[in-house]
Design an enzyme around this catalytic site. Structure first.
Site, PDB file in Angstrom:
ATOM      1  N   ARG A 114      22.082 -68.175  -9.328  1.00 29.95           N
ATOM      2  CA  ARG A 114      20.989 -67.246  -9.018  1.00 29.95           C
ATOM      3  C   ARG A 114      20.720 -66.290 -10.169  1.00 29.95           C
ATOM      4  O   ARG A 114      21.649 -65.739 -10.761  1.00 29.95           O
ATOM      5  CB  ARG A 114      21.324 -66.446  -7.759  1.00 29.95           C
ATOM      6  CG  ARG A 114      20.164 -65.626  -7.231  1.00 29.95           C
ATOM      7  CD  ARG A 114      20.524 -64.985  -5.918  1.00 29.95           C
ATOM      8  NE  ARG A 114      19.439 -64.166  -5.419  1.00 29.95           N
ATOM      9  CZ  ARG A 114      19.492 -63.450  -4.299  1.00 29.95           C
ATOM     10  NH1 ARG A 114      20.603 -63.461  -3.586  1.00 29.95           N
ATOM     11  NH2 ARG A 114      18.465 -62.739  -3.912  1.00 29.95           N
ATOM     12  N   GLY A 119      27.630 -63.056 -12.848  1.00 24.95           N
ATOM     13  CA  GLY A 119      28.116 -64.219 -13.596  1.00 24.95           C
ATOM     14  C   GLY A 119      27.000 -64.969 -14.296  1.00 24.95           C
ATOM     15  O   GLY A 119      27.142 -65.387 -15.459  1.00 24.95           O
ATOM     16  N   CYS A 120      25.878 -65.147 -13.627  1.00 33.85           N
ATOM     17  CA  CYS A 120      24.744 -65.872 -14.214  1.00 33.85           C
ATOM     18  C   CYS A 120      24.150 -65.093 -15.385  1.00 33.85           C
ATOM     19  O   CYS A 120      23.698 -65.681 -16.376  1.00 33.85           O
ATOM     20  CB  CYS A 120      23.682 -66.124 -13.145  1.00 33.85           C
ATOM     21  SG  CYS A 120      24.283 -67.124 -11.763  1.00 33.85           S
ATOM     22  N   THR A 121      24.144 -63.790 -15.275  1.00 27.97           N
ATOM     23  CA  THR A 121      23.620 -62.959 -16.365  1.00 27.97           C
ATOM     24  C   THR A 121      24.495 -63.085 -17.609  1.00 27.97           C
ATOM     25  O   THR A 121      23.984 -63.273 -18.727  1.00 27.97           O
ATOM     26  CB  THR A 121      23.538 -61.480 -15.923  1.00 27.97           C
ATOM     27  OG1 THR A 121      22.652 -61.377 -14.801  1.00 27.97           O
ATOM     28  CG2 THR A 121      23.023 -60.602 -17.051  1.00 27.97           C
ATOM     29  N   ALA A 124      23.918 -66.570 -19.227  1.00 28.57           N
ATOM     30  CA  ALA A 124      22.630 -66.685 -19.920  1.00 28.57           C
ATOM     31  C   ALA A 124      22.616 -65.869 -21.212  1.00 28.57           C
ATOM     32  O   ALA A 124      22.053 -66.298 -22.232  1.00 28.57           O
ATOM     33  CB  ALA A 124      21.501 -66.235 -18.990  1.00 28.57           C
TER      34      ALA A 124
END
Length: 229
Positions: A114, A119-121, A124
Site C-alpha cells: 500500500r 515499509g512501502c515508503t 520506494a
C-alpha cells in the site's frame, strides 16, 4: 301408592344392575376426558420446545460451517526461468506501461502492499536512491500496487519518488506474478498483496524472485543481482 311400595320401587331402581352400569360408564368417560384435557397442553408445549431447540442447533451448525470456510486460494507464483507474463496498466502521470516497452532490457518489478505506509515508503525511497545505479546497469525499475492512480501520484509527490508507479486495481498483474496471496493479521486470514520483487532478464525471462521481502537493504541486494546478469 303406599309408603312401603315407594321404598321398594326406589330401592329397586337405584340398586338395579342397569343403573350401576350406566353410572360406571359415565364416570369412566368423565375421567378419560379429564385426563386427555390435561395431557394435550403438555404434549403441544413439548413439541414447541423440541422445534425451537432443533432450530437453534441448525443455526449454530450453519454459523460454524460458514466461519470455518477457508479464503479463496491464490494463484501459484512464478519460478525462475519462466517467461515473464505480459501486462498493460496505467502508471502515475496518466501514461500506460507494458512489458513490451522494456524488451531487450533488464527490468525490476517491486510489488508493495500500500502506498504511503511505512515499509512501502522506505522501499520506494531506496529504489529511488539507487535509480541512477540501476540505469547504469541497464535495468529499469517499476513499483506496483493496487492503489488508484491518484493515491500513487500523491505518494510520488509527497516523497519525491523517481521510479514509475503502476496501478493494478484489478489485481491482474499481481496475480500473474504471484504477488497476490493469503495473509494474516490479528488472527484473521485474508487475500492481499505480498511484498515481492521480480527481476526480469533482457531475454524476457524471470531471472530472480524475492518473496516475503524485508525492506532494509533489499534494493541494494536487487541492484547487485541486476549487475550480475
Amino acid at each position: 301408592m303406599s309408603k312401603k311400595s315407594r321404598k321398594k320401587s326406589s330401592k329397586t331402581s337405584s340398586g338395579s344392575p342397569t343403573a350401576k352400569t350406566k353410572t360406571a360408564k359415565t364416570r369412566a368417560s368423565t375421567q378419560a376426558r379429564s385426563a386427555k384435557t390435561q395431557r394435550t397442553p403438555a404434549s403441544k408445549s413439548t413439541g414447541t420446545i423440541a422445534k425451537a431447540g432443533s432450530h437453534k442447533a441448525a443455526s449454530k451448525q450453519l454459523k460454524s460451517s460458514k466461519s470455518a470456510s477457508p479464503p479463496a486460494a491464490a494463484k501459484p507464483g512464478l519460478a525462475e526461468g519462466q517467461k515473464a507474463p505480459a501486462f498493460r496498466l496505467p502508471r502515475d502521470g496518466g501514461d500506460v506501461v507494458t512489458l513490451a516497452d522494456y524488451a531487450g532490457r533488464k527490468l525490476v518489478l517491486f510489488f508493495y502492499p500500500r502506498a504511503d505506509t511505512p515499509g512501502c515508503t522506505r522501499e520506494a525511497i531506496d529504489f529511488t536512491r539507487l535509480a541512477d545505479a540501476f540505469a547504469a546497469a541497464g535495468t529499469a525499475v517499476l513499483g506496483i500496487s493496487a492503489d488508484p492512480l491518484k493515491a500513487q501520484e500523491k505518494f510520488r509527490d509527497k516523497h519525491k519518488l523517481g521510479v514509475p508507479l503502476i496501478s493494478d486495481e484489478r489485481h491482474e498483474m499481481l496475480e500473474a506474478y504471484g504477488a497476490w496471496g493469503q495473509k494474516s493479521m490479528y488472527g484473521k486470514s485474508f487475500l492481499g498483496i505480498l511484498r515481492t520483487t521480480i527481476l526480469v532478464g533482457a531475454d524476457g525471462k524471470v531471472a530472480r524472485v524475492w518473496r516475503n521481502v524485508r525492506v532494509d537493504g533489499h534494493a541494494d541486494e536487487v541492484l547487485e543481482a541486476a549487475r550480475s546478469l
